[in-house]
Design an enzyme around this catalytic site. Structure first.
Site, short mmCIF file in Angstrom:
data_model
loop_
_atom_site.label_atom_id
_atom_site.label_comp_id
_atom_site.label_asym_id
_atom_site.label_seq_id
_atom_site.Cartn_x
_atom_site.Cartn_y
_atom_site.Cartn_z
N PRO A 23 34.27 46.22 42.57
CA PRO A 23 32.95 45.28 43.54
C PRO A 23 33.75 45.29 44.83
O PRO A 23 34.62 45.68 44.99
CB PRO A 23 33.00 43.54 43.25
CG PRO A 23 34.50 43.88 41.49
CD PRO A 23 34.77 44.83 41.70
N CYS A 25 31.97 43.77 48.81
CA CYS A 25 30.93 43.85 49.67
C CYS A 25 30.48 43.81 50.37
O CYS A 25 31.01 45.16 51.04
CB CYS A 25 32.17 42.28 49.75
SG CYS A 25 32.45 40.50 49.30
N ALA A 57 30.44 40.84 44.79
CA ALA A 57 30.81 39.87 44.94
C ALA A 57 29.63 38.58 45.27
O ALA A 57 28.96 38.96 46.57
CB ALA A 57 32.00 39.03 45.98
N GLN A 100 29.59 40.58 39.50
CA GLN A 100 30.41 40.19 39.94
C GLN A 100 30.55 38.45 40.54
O GLN A 100 30.09 38.49 41.72
CB GLN A 100 32.00 40.00 40.69
CG GLN A 100 33.27 39.49 40.99
CD GLN A 100 34.02 39.95 41.96
OE1 GLN A 100 33.84 39.67 43.73
NE2 GLN A 100 35.21 40.64 41.82
N TYR A 182 39.55 33.36 46.45
CA TYR A 182 38.04 31.99 46.80
C TYR A 182 38.44 30.86 45.74
O TYR A 182 39.31 31.24 45.18
CB TYR A 182 37.17 33.27 46.61
CG TYR A 182 36.71 34.29 47.43
CD1 TYR A 182 36.44 33.97 48.81
CD2 TYR A 182 37.04 35.89 47.32
CE1 TYR A 182 36.57 35.40 49.72
CE2 TYR A 182 36.63 36.67 47.85
CZ TYR A 182 36.44 36.00 49.41
OH TYR A 182 37.05 37.81 50.42
N ARG A 230 38.18 38.35 37.01
CA ARG A 230 39.54 38.92 38.23
C ARG A 230 40.42 37.92 38.74
O ARG A 230 39.96 37.30 39.10
CB ARG A 230 38.25 39.59 39.14
CG ARG A 230 39.21 40.42 40.24
CD ARG A 230 38.65 41.39 41.19
NE ARG A 230 39.32 42.68 41.68
CZ ARG A 230 38.97 43.03 42.29
NH1 ARG A 230 38.02 43.42 42.87
NH2 ARG A 230 39.85 44.80 42.68
N LEU A 301 45.24 51.30 45.39
CA LEU A 301 45.50 52.82 46.38
C LEU A 301 45.54 53.64 45.28
O LEU A 301 46.66 53.95 45.61
CB LEU A 301 47.32 51.96 46.64
CG LEU A 301 46.25 51.41 48.10
CD1 LEU A 301 48.43 51.30 48.56
CD2 LEU A 301 45.92 52.02 49.28
N ARG A 324 38.03 51.65 47.85
CA ARG A 324 37.49 52.11 49.39
C ARG A 324 37.63 53.84 48.84
O ARG A 324 36.80 54.27 49.39
CB ARG A 324 38.93 51.65 49.59
CG ARG A 324 38.98 50.47 50.80
CD ARG A 324 39.62 49.73 51.20
NE ARG A 324 39.77 48.50 51.14
CZ ARG A 324 40.97 47.62 52.20
NH1 ARG A 324 41.93 48.54 53.11
NH2 ARG A 324 40.84 46.63 52.04
#
Length: 370
Positions: A23, A25, A57, A100, A182, A230, A301, A324
């Site tokens: 996920p 955003c 999310a 999510q 969160y 998660r 990573l 990413r």
């Protein structure tokens, strides 16, 4: 044979490979509604050849949004907008789609990242965040409102309502967001949870509300729909949430029928000290997998095909999530399959893109030319 490109089952759902799109955003919704950006964004990710796409999310209430541009699923309008986008993009891909479900808690009412990401004051159009305790995320910020029992019950109903909407529009998998500082993570961590009632103090008490939310969602959707969670495996903060507590929480979720644990870390405090390096979170997933026997998703990573292959082949995690890296290279699974001698699903209009010498990358296909 590549282990990364072998099938994997999450409950009754079979994934074509072990690559998950995590996920991410986009902060591009209007009043919580998915729109043209989401159609473009999700459309090209669904052509990537990964095994599972997780939507960003998705807020279960208006005040649960990180920003005013968050994707949401609390209203009929949100549901209709997301259904339109998914109907369109699914015409061209058979990839399963997860969502999510999230509530930002004390990290709500923020500016979008490219505008600085700071808390938006009430007088500038923000709203009062809600949290387990009246403890701000950053020093100098106004304290969030502490949730009372009525508020907790309302939020459970909101998570259930969003889950029911997700099932109604054909989402395949639900992931409950209990990571990255969160709301549900805020209940778990002693850094943010200072309550003195049955939802604070001991580990059992701090786990109570997240487990209640999971139980409520599990009871609301068909048993055939996988539900995962998660988590942040550690806060990277002294006396905060850690991997030992994560194992206990994961074990409690296992008893309730959780389908997988998606293991990230951090996000609860600006004091975190994260040792960034390739695979820096994989050991957390490995520890939970070994201790509980649950399917785990590793993230953090992971950028190279051989790196992802080794994580799965060595039994450190069952699936590998990309974030990413796949935004930067939306055809990452194609390139990984080529380097590992595997095959990947691609739409017929793209079949002629195979470089010479890789004629089996997309399977045993025949391409004519007029």
């Amino acid at each position: 044979m590549s282990k990364l490109f072998s099938p994997y089952s999450l409950g009754g759902l079979t994934l074509k490979n072990r690559i998950v799109i995590a996920p991410m955003c986009q902060y591009s919704a209007e009043d919580g509604n998915a729109g043209d950006w989401h159609q473009v964004h999700l459309g090209h990710l669904l052509l990537s050849g990964a095994g599972l796409l997780m939507l960003e999310a998705t807020a279960v209430t208006a005040e649960g949004r990180i920003t005013h541009r968050d994707l949401s699923l609390w209203s009929d309008a949100n549901e209709s907008a997301l259904q339109r986008v998914l109907t369109s993009v699914r015409r061209y891909s058979s990839m399963p789609i997860a969502i999510q479900l999230s509530h930002a808690g004390r990290k709500a009412s923020s500016k979008v990242p490219w505008e600085g990401g700071q808390l938006i004051p009430l007088e500038q159009g923000g709203w009062t965040p809600m949290a387990p305790s009246a403890v701000p995320h950053l020093a100098g910020e106004p304290a969030p409102a502490e949730l009372d029992q009525a508020g907790l019950e309302r939020l459970k109903r909101a998570f259930v309502g969003a889950a029911e909407r997700a099932h109604r529009i054909g989402i395949d998998v639900i992931e409950l967001h209990a990571a990255h500082g969160y709301l549900l993570h805020q209940f778990l961590s002693p850094v943010s949870n200072h309550r003195t009632d049955e939802y604070g103090g001991s580990l059992v008490n701090r786990m109570r509300f997240p487990l209640e939310v999971f139980d409520a969602i599990r009871a609301a959707v068909p048993s055939s729909m996988p539900i995962g969670v998660r988590i942040s495996g550690t806060d990277w903060v002294e006396n905060g949430w850690d991997i030992d507590q994560s194992v206990v929480f994961s074990s409690a979720l296992k008893d309730r029928g959780v389908a997988f644990i998606h293991v990230s870390s951090g996000g609860i405090s600006p004091l975190q000290q994260i040792p960034l390096a390739p695979n820096y979170q994989v050991g957390l997933a490995e520890r939970i997998r070994n201790a509980t026997g649950l399917p785990t998703i590793a993230v953090g990573l992971v950028t190279e095909a051989k790196q992802a292959e080794d994580i799965v082949a060595e039994g450190r995690a069952d699936l590998v999530a990309l974030a990413r890296a796949i935004l930067y290279n939306p055809r990452w699974p194609w390139h990984a399959a080529a380097s590992l001698g595997a095959q990947v699903e691609a739409p017929p209009p793209y079949w002629r893109s195979q470089p010479r010498g890789m004629s089996q990358l997309f399977g045993d296909i025949r391409i004519g030319q007029r």
